[in-house]
Motif scaffolding. Structure first.
Motif, PDB file in Angstrom:
ATOM      1  N   GLY A  29     -38.128 -15.992-113.966  1.00  0.00           N
ATOM      2  CA  GLY A  29     -38.150 -14.545-113.854  1.00  0.00           C
ATOM      3  C   GLY A  29     -37.442 -14.215-112.555  1.00  0.00           C
ATOM      4  O   GLY A  29     -37.082 -15.102-111.781  1.00  0.00           O
ATOM      5  N   PHE A  34     -37.044  -4.157-108.803  1.00  0.00           N
ATOM      6  CA  PHE A  34     -37.085  -4.161-110.259  1.00  0.00           C
ATOM      7  C   PHE A  34     -37.358  -5.586-110.707  1.00  0.00           C
ATOM      8  O   PHE A  34     -36.806  -6.528-110.152  1.00  0.00           O
ATOM      9  CB  PHE A  34     -35.752  -3.676-110.854  1.00  0.00           C
ATOM     10  CG  PHE A  34     -35.431  -2.268-110.483  1.00  0.00           C
ATOM     11  CD1 PHE A  34     -35.874  -1.215-111.276  1.00  0.00           C
ATOM     12  CD2 PHE A  34     -34.720  -1.985-109.339  1.00  0.00           C
ATOM     13  CE1 PHE A  34     -35.596   0.092-110.917  1.00  0.00           C
ATOM     14  CE2 PHE A  34     -34.427  -0.681-108.982  1.00  0.00           C
ATOM     15  CZ  PHE A  34     -34.871   0.358-109.774  1.00  0.00           C
ATOM     16  N   GLU A  35     -38.202  -5.747-111.714  1.00  0.00           N
ATOM     17  CA  GLU A  35     -38.488  -7.081-112.233  1.00  0.00           C
ATOM     18  C   GLU A  35     -38.195  -7.125-113.717  1.00  0.00           C
ATOM     19  O   GLU A  35     -38.293  -6.122-114.407  1.00  0.00           O
ATOM     20  CB  GLU A  35     -39.931  -7.489-111.946  1.00  0.00           C
ATOM     21  CG  GLU A  35     -40.978  -6.592-112.575  1.00  0.00           C
ATOM     22  CD  GLU A  35     -41.476  -7.062-113.924  1.00  0.00           C
ATOM     23  OE1 GLU A  35     -41.339  -8.244-114.246  1.00  0.00           O
ATOM     24  OE2 GLU A  35     -42.002  -6.231-114.665  1.00  0.00           O
ATOM     25  N   THR A  36     -37.804  -8.294-114.172  1.00  0.00           N
ATOM     26  CA  THR A  36     -37.586  -8.526-115.590  1.00  0.00           C
ATOM     27  C   THR A  36     -38.428  -9.726-115.983  1.00  0.00           C
ATOM     28  O   THR A  36     -38.237 -10.818-115.445  1.00  0.00           O
ATOM     29  CB  THR A  36     -36.100  -8.802-115.882  1.00  0.00           C
ATOM     30  OG1 THR A  36     -35.341  -7.679-115.458  1.00  0.00           O
ATOM     31  CG2 THR A  36     -35.868  -9.048-117.358  1.00  0.00           C
ATOM     32  N   HIS A  65     -37.848  -9.079-125.911  1.00  0.00           N
ATOM     33  CA  HIS A  65     -37.178  -8.814-124.637  1.00  0.00           C
ATOM     34  C   HIS A  65     -37.625  -7.448-124.142  1.00  0.00           C
ATOM     35  O   HIS A  65     -37.952  -6.563-124.930  1.00  0.00           O
ATOM     36  CB  HIS A  65     -35.654  -8.859-124.794  1.00  0.00           C
ATOM     37  CG  HIS A  65     -35.152 -10.239-125.006  1.00  0.00           C
ATOM     38  ND1 HIS A  65     -35.019 -10.789-126.261  1.00  0.00           N
ATOM     39  CD2 HIS A  65     -34.778 -11.198-124.138  1.00  0.00           C
ATOM     40  CE1 HIS A  65     -34.571 -12.021-126.152  1.00  0.00           C
ATOM     41  NE2 HIS A  65     -34.411 -12.293-124.867  1.00  0.00           N
ATOM     42  N   PHE A  66     -37.620  -7.300-122.856  1.00  0.00           N
ATOM     43  CA  PHE A  66     -38.026  -6.052-122.233  1.00  0.00           C
ATOM     44  C   PHE A  66     -36.942  -5.591-121.278  1.00  0.00           C
ATOM     45  O   PHE A  66     -36.119  -6.382-120.829  1.00  0.00           O
ATOM     46  CB  PHE A  66     -39.330  -6.253-121.436  1.00  0.00           C
ATOM     47  CG  PHE A  66     -40.480  -6.751-122.275  1.00  0.00           C
ATOM     48  CD1 PHE A  66     -41.230  -5.858-123.003  1.00  0.00           C
ATOM     49  CD2 PHE A  66     -40.783  -8.095-122.330  1.00  0.00           C
ATOM     50  CE1 PHE A  66     -42.284  -6.319-123.775  1.00  0.00           C
ATOM     51  CE2 PHE A  66     -41.848  -8.549-123.103  1.00  0.00           C
ATOM     52  CZ  PHE A  66     -42.594  -7.661-123.823  1.00  0.00           C
ATOM     53  N   THR A  67     -36.969  -4.339-120.954  1.00  0.00           N
ATOM     54  CA  THR A  67     -36.088  -3.827-119.903  1.00  0.00           C
ATOM     55  C   THR A  67     -36.809  -4.048-118.574  1.00  0.00           C
ATOM     56  O   THR A  67     -37.994  -4.321-118.523  1.00  0.00           O
ATOM     57  CB  THR A  67     -35.795  -2.328-120.109  1.00  0.00           C
ATOM     58  OG1 THR A  67     -37.032  -1.624-120.128  1.00  0.00           O
ATOM     59  CG2 THR A  67     -35.044  -2.106-121.414  1.00  0.00           C
ATOM     60  N   SER A  68     -36.059  -3.909-117.483  1.00  0.00           N
ATOM     61  CA  SER A  68     -36.679  -4.070-116.170  1.00  0.00           C
ATOM     62  C   SER A  68     -37.655  -2.951-115.894  1.00  0.00           C
ATOM     63  O   SER A  68     -37.569  -1.882-116.479  1.00  0.00           O
ATOM     64  CB  SER A  68     -35.671  -4.078-115.042  1.00  0.00           C
ATOM     65  OG  SER A  68     -34.409  -4.224-115.405  1.00  0.00           O
ATOM     66  N   THR A  69     -38.533  -3.247-114.972  1.00  0.00           N
ATOM     67  CA  THR A  69     -39.547  -2.286-114.561  1.00  0.00           C
ATOM     68  C   THR A  69     -39.442  -2.097-113.047  1.00  0.00           C
ATOM     69  O   THR A  69     -39.355  -3.069-112.306  1.00  0.00           O
ATOM     70  CB  THR A  69     -40.951  -2.826-114.898  1.00  0.00           C
ATOM     71  OG1 THR A  69     -41.004  -3.105-116.285  1.00  0.00           O
ATOM     72  CG2 THR A  69     -42.025  -1.829-114.539  1.00  0.00           C
ATOM     73  N   GLN A  96     -35.420  -8.054-108.444  1.00  0.00           N
ATOM     74  CA  GLN A  96     -34.234  -7.487-107.819  1.00  0.00           C
ATOM     75  C   GLN A  96     -34.718  -6.563-106.716  1.00  0.00           C
ATOM     76  O   GLN A  96     -35.550  -5.682-106.957  1.00  0.00           O
ATOM     77  CB  GLN A  96     -33.430  -6.719-108.860  1.00  0.00           C
ATOM     78  CG  GLN A  96     -32.016  -6.484-108.481  1.00  0.00           C
ATOM     79  CD  GLN A  96     -31.210  -6.011-109.685  1.00  0.00           C
ATOM     80  OE1 GLN A  96     -31.609  -6.155-110.832  1.00  0.00           O
ATOM     81  NE2 GLN A  96     -30.073  -5.435-109.408  1.00  0.00           N
ATOM     82  N   CYS A 110     -31.361 -10.855-105.355  1.00  0.00           N
ATOM     83  CA  CYS A 110     -31.956 -11.306-106.602  1.00  0.00           C
ATOM     84  C   CYS A 110     -32.831 -12.503-106.245  1.00  0.00           C
ATOM     85  O   CYS A 110     -32.312 -13.563-105.888  1.00  0.00           O
ATOM     86  CB  CYS A 110     -30.876 -11.695-107.605  1.00  0.00           C
ATOM     87  SG  CYS A 110     -31.553 -12.243-109.182  1.00  0.00           S
ATOM     88  N   ARG A 158     -38.244 -14.615-120.587  1.00  0.00           N
ATOM     89  CA  ARG A 158     -38.400 -14.961-121.998  1.00  0.00           C
ATOM     90  C   ARG A 158     -37.612 -16.235-122.219  1.00  0.00           C
ATOM     91  O   ARG A 158     -36.502 -16.375-121.703  1.00  0.00           O
ATOM     92  CB  ARG A 158     -37.863 -13.855-122.919  1.00  0.00           C
ATOM     93  CG  ARG A 158     -38.587 -12.530-122.761  1.00  0.00           C
ATOM     94  CD  ARG A 158     -40.029 -12.658-123.272  1.00  0.00           C
ATOM     95  NE  ARG A 158     -40.780 -11.443-123.100  1.00  0.00           N
ATOM     96  CZ  ARG A 158     -41.672 -11.248-122.136  1.00  0.00           C
ATOM     97  NH1 ARG A 158     -41.911 -12.166-121.251  1.00  0.00           N
ATOM     98  NH2 ARG A 158     -42.343 -10.124-122.064  1.00  0.00           N
TER      99      ARG A 158
END
Length: 132
Positions: free
Chosen positions: A45, A106-108, A124-128, A48, A36, A111
């Motif tokens: 931010g 994966f990034e988040t 809020h968003f989910t990871s991408t 992962q 992480c 916020r």
């Protein structure tokens, strides 16, 4: 999970650690790892990283990576006249290098609420998944 410094070698992440610590033993049991990586800017931010890892006991690599990590920690390049001291440190601490070769990330997006009125527009968003 533990906090570590790392340096890059191409796309690989190199981590200096002591052979007696749990990280090398865990990697030798199962070479699948996750990291992480925190952003240094606020709001935090993170990225992962999933990868395969191996432990290198090559002394020169251990000294080189420890030298680079000390430079990152100090915020400046390590002078060449400090190399013997770092070599001794690497030997005394039985330093090894964990090489992580990423295969997925994966990034988040961060916020944060700076003031109460921020919650009116907070999302809020989910990871991408990102290509490495």
């Amino acid at each position: 999970m533990t906090v570590v410094y790392y340096v890059m070698d191409g796309d690989d992440l190199l981590i200096s650690t002591m052979a007696a610590r749990g990280k090398p033993r865990a990697v030798e049991r199962d070479g699948r790892v996750s990291l992480c990586i925190l952003d240094e800017q606020w709001p935090l931010g993170y990225l992962q990283v999933y990868g395969t890892a191996m432990v290198s006991r090559d002394r020169e690599l251990a000294v080189d990576v420890l030298t680079r990590v000390i430079g990152v920690m100090a915020g400046e390049e390590v002078p060449e006249d400090r190399r013997p001291q770092i070599e001794q440190m690497a030997d005394d601490e039985e330093r090894v290098v964990i090489r992580v070769t990423p295969y997925a990330t994966f990034e988040t997006p961060p916020r944060h609420v700076y003031q109460m009125s921020d919650i009116d527009t907070l999302t809020h968003f989910t990871s991408t998944s990102l290509p490495w």
